[in-house]
Design a protein around this motif. Structure first.
Motif, short mmCIF file in Angstrom:
data_model
loop_
_atom_site.label_atom_id
_atom_site.label_comp_id
_atom_site.label_asym_id
_atom_site.label_seq_id
_atom_site.Cartn_x
_atom_site.Cartn_y
_atom_site.Cartn_z
N ILE A 16 0.84 -1.20 0.00
CA ILE A 16 0.00 0.00 0.00
C ILE A 16 0.87 1.25 0.00
O ILE A 16 0.54 2.25 -0.65
CB ILE A 16 -0.97 -0.02 1.19
CG1 ILE A 16 -1.95 -1.18 1.04
CG2 ILE A 16 -1.73 1.29 1.31
CD1 ILE A 16 -2.81 -1.42 2.26
N SER A 17 2.01 1.20 0.69
CA SER A 17 2.93 2.34 0.70
C SER A 17 3.49 2.60 -0.70
O SER A 17 3.56 3.76 -1.14
CB SER A 17 4.06 2.09 1.68
OG SER A 17 4.99 3.14 1.64
N TYR A 19 2.06 1.76 -3.53
CA TYR A 19 0.95 2.24 -4.34
C TYR A 19 0.72 3.74 -4.12
O TYR A 19 0.57 4.50 -5.08
CB TYR A 19 -0.32 1.45 -4.01
CG TYR A 19 -1.56 2.02 -4.64
CD1 TYR A 19 -1.82 1.83 -6.00
CD2 TYR A 19 -2.46 2.77 -3.90
CE1 TYR A 19 -2.94 2.36 -6.59
CE2 TYR A 19 -3.59 3.31 -4.48
CZ TYR A 19 -3.83 3.10 -5.82
OH TYR A 19 -4.95 3.64 -6.40
N CYS A 20 0.71 4.17 -2.87
CA CYS A 20 0.50 5.59 -2.57
C CYS A 20 1.66 6.44 -3.07
O CYS A 20 1.45 7.55 -3.58
CB CYS A 20 0.31 5.79 -1.07
SG CYS A 20 -1.25 5.19 -0.44
N LYS A 23 1.37 6.78 -6.83
CA LYS A 23 0.26 7.68 -7.16
C LYS A 23 0.68 9.13 -6.95
O LYS A 23 0.36 9.99 -7.77
CB LYS A 23 -0.96 7.34 -6.30
CG LYS A 23 -2.17 8.14 -6.63
CD LYS A 23 -3.36 7.71 -5.80
CE LYS A 23 -4.56 8.58 -6.08
NZ LYS A 23 -5.72 8.23 -5.27
N THR A 24 1.42 9.40 -5.88
CA THR A 24 1.90 10.75 -5.62
C THR A 24 2.91 11.18 -6.68
O THR A 24 2.84 12.30 -7.19
CB THR A 24 2.55 10.83 -4.23
OG1 THR A 24 1.60 10.39 -3.26
CG2 THR A 24 2.99 12.24 -3.90
N THR A 67 -2.09 11.81 0.04
CA THR A 67 -1.56 10.57 -0.51
C THR A 67 -0.11 10.35 -0.07
O THR A 67 0.28 9.22 0.26
CB THR A 67 -1.65 10.59 -2.05
OG1 THR A 67 -2.99 10.90 -2.42
CG2 THR A 67 -1.28 9.25 -2.64
N GLY A 70 -0.14 9.23 3.49
CA GLY A 70 -0.53 7.82 3.54
C GLY A 70 0.63 6.90 3.22
O GLY A 70 0.82 5.85 3.86
N ALA A 71 1.44 7.28 2.23
CA ALA A 71 2.61 6.47 1.89
C ALA A 71 3.59 6.40 3.06
O ALA A 71 4.11 5.33 3.39
CB ALA A 71 3.31 7.04 0.65
#
Length: 86
Positions: A16-17, A19-20, A23-24, A67, A70-71
């Protein structure tokens, strides 16, 4: 604590890290970021908005900071691991 459960938690947090973070990064490079609503029942076009850096800078930077946070949060969770009380 079951070691397999801790390993599964850490792998999910790393995934998930990443992915975030991606995305950033793509949001920064492309100058637009996709906002996805967390409401599972909302399938309208408003639940998937694209914030452009030039036309909606405040919403764009709010989404980018959230985001990126979140990462970092999931990366810290992957490093610390699952530590239940007891």
């Amino acid at each position: 604590m079951n070691p397999a459960l801790d390993l599964l938690y850490r792998l999910a947090a790393i995934g998930i890290s990443i992915y975030c973070a991606r995305k950033t990064w793509y949001g920064y490079v492309e100058r637009k970021i996709l906002f996805v609503s967390d409401d599972w029942l909302d399938w309208s076009r408003w639940s998937r908005q694209v914030f452009d850096r030039d036309t909606m800078p405040i919403r764009y930077w709010m989404q980018m900071v959230g985001t990126a946070f979140g990462a970092l949060l999931f990366l810290a969770g992957a490093i610390i691991g699952w530590q239940p009380q007891g």
